[in-house]
Write a protein that holds these residues in place. Structure first.
Motif, PDB file in Angstrom:
ATOM      1  N   GLU A  75     -26.081  34.318 -28.304  1.00 49.91           N
ATOM      2  CA  GLU A  75     -24.781  33.678 -28.499  1.00 49.91           C
ATOM      3  C   GLU A  75     -24.768  32.312 -27.823  1.00 49.91           C
ATOM      4  O   GLU A  75     -25.185  32.173 -26.682  1.00 49.91           O
ATOM      5  CB  GLU A  75     -23.698  34.577 -27.906  1.00 49.91           C
ATOM      6  N   PHE A  76     -24.333  31.292 -28.589  1.00 55.47           N
ATOM      7  CA  PHE A  76     -24.135  29.950 -28.043  1.00 55.47           C
ATOM      8  C   PHE A  76     -22.734  29.842 -27.481  1.00 55.47           C
ATOM      9  O   PHE A  76     -21.755  30.145 -28.164  1.00 55.47           O
ATOM     10  CB  PHE A  76     -24.255  28.875 -29.141  1.00 55.47           C
ATOM     11  N   PHE A  77     -22.620  29.404 -26.257  1.00 50.20           N
ATOM     12  CA  PHE A  77     -21.339  29.061 -25.652  1.00 50.20           C
ATOM     13  C   PHE A  77     -21.294  27.546 -25.563  1.00 50.20           C
ATOM     14  O   PHE A  77     -22.263  26.917 -25.141  1.00 50.20           O
ATOM     15  CB  PHE A  77     -21.206  29.692 -24.261  1.00 50.20           C
ATOM     16  N   ILE A  78     -20.178  26.958 -25.956  1.00 50.26           N
ATOM     17  CA  ILE A  78     -20.051  25.508 -26.006  1.00 50.26           C
ATOM     18  C   ILE A  78     -19.117  25.039 -24.893  1.00 50.26           C
ATOM     19  O   ILE A  78     -18.016  25.557 -24.740  1.00 50.26           O
ATOM     20  CB  ILE A  78     -19.529  25.065 -27.390  1.00 50.26           C
ATOM     21  N   LEU A  79     -19.588  24.076 -24.124  1.00 47.59           N
ATOM     22  CA  LEU A  79     -18.828  23.529 -23.007  1.00 47.59           C
ATOM     23  C   LEU A  79     -18.288  22.150 -23.357  1.00 47.59           C
ATOM     24  O   LEU A  79     -18.909  21.395 -24.090  1.00 47.59           O
ATOM     25  CB  LEU A  79     -19.723  23.376 -21.774  1.00 47.59           C
ATOM     26  N   SER A  80     -17.145  21.827 -22.815  1.00 49.58           N
ATOM     27  CA  SER A  80     -16.615  20.469 -22.905  1.00 49.58           C
ATOM     28  C   SER A  80     -16.079  20.104 -21.523  1.00 49.58           C
ATOM     29  O   SER A  80     -15.892  20.960 -20.673  1.00 49.58           O
ATOM     30  CB  SER A  80     -15.508  20.373 -23.964  1.00 49.58           C
ATOM     31  N   ILE A  81     -15.851  18.847 -21.322  1.00 53.33           N
ATOM     32  CA  ILE A  81     -15.319  18.362 -20.040  1.00 53.33           C
ATOM     33  C   ILE A  81     -13.876  17.930 -20.266  1.00 53.33           C
ATOM     34  O   ILE A  81     -13.587  17.147 -21.166  1.00 53.33           O
ATOM     35  CB  ILE A  81     -16.157  17.178 -19.501  1.00 53.33           C
ATOM     36  N   ASP A  82     -12.952  18.455 -19.464  1.00 51.70           N
ATOM     37  CA  ASP A  82     -11.541  18.105 -19.632  1.00 51.70           C
ATOM     38  C   ASP A  82     -11.225  16.757 -18.981  1.00 51.70           C
ATOM     39  O   ASP A  82     -12.097  16.101 -18.414  1.00 51.70           O
ATOM     40  CB  ASP A  82     -10.624  19.225 -19.124  1.00 51.70           C
TER      41      ASP A  82
END
Length: 88
Positions: free
Chosen positions: A36-43
């Motif tokens: 499973e790919f988990f996708i991160l972003s920066i707030d």
């Protein structure tokens, strides 16, 4: 330095292992062999956030299935069947 912070991302379950780590993606192999790919972003404050969408990789014949996660009935949800996409 007082400005340093430690960030801990708690997404592993018993038997899971990280098999890939990229700039904004983490690939985890689950105990059952699926990945499973988990996708991160920066707030806006510079902190990482996990996307509410993941990409799960399972055994199959070159198909992609998309389904909407069931929401809590108290929150309400707009109905309709989710799209199903099959590619070869």
């Amino acid at each position: 330095m007082a400005n340093e912070v430690e960030i801990e991302i708690k997404i592993l379950k018993e038997g899971d292992e990280i098999i890939g780590l990229w700039e904004n993606r983490i690939l985890i192999r689950h105990k059952d062999g699926d990945a499973e790919f988990f996708i991160l972003s920066i707030d806006e404050n510079g902190y990482p956030r996990l996307s509410n969408k993941t990409w799960k990789i399972t055994k199959g014949d070159g198909e992609i299935h998309i389904k909407r996660k069931v929401e809590n009935k108290n929150k309400g949800s707009k109905g309709g069947n989710p799209p199903k996409v099959i590619t070869f």
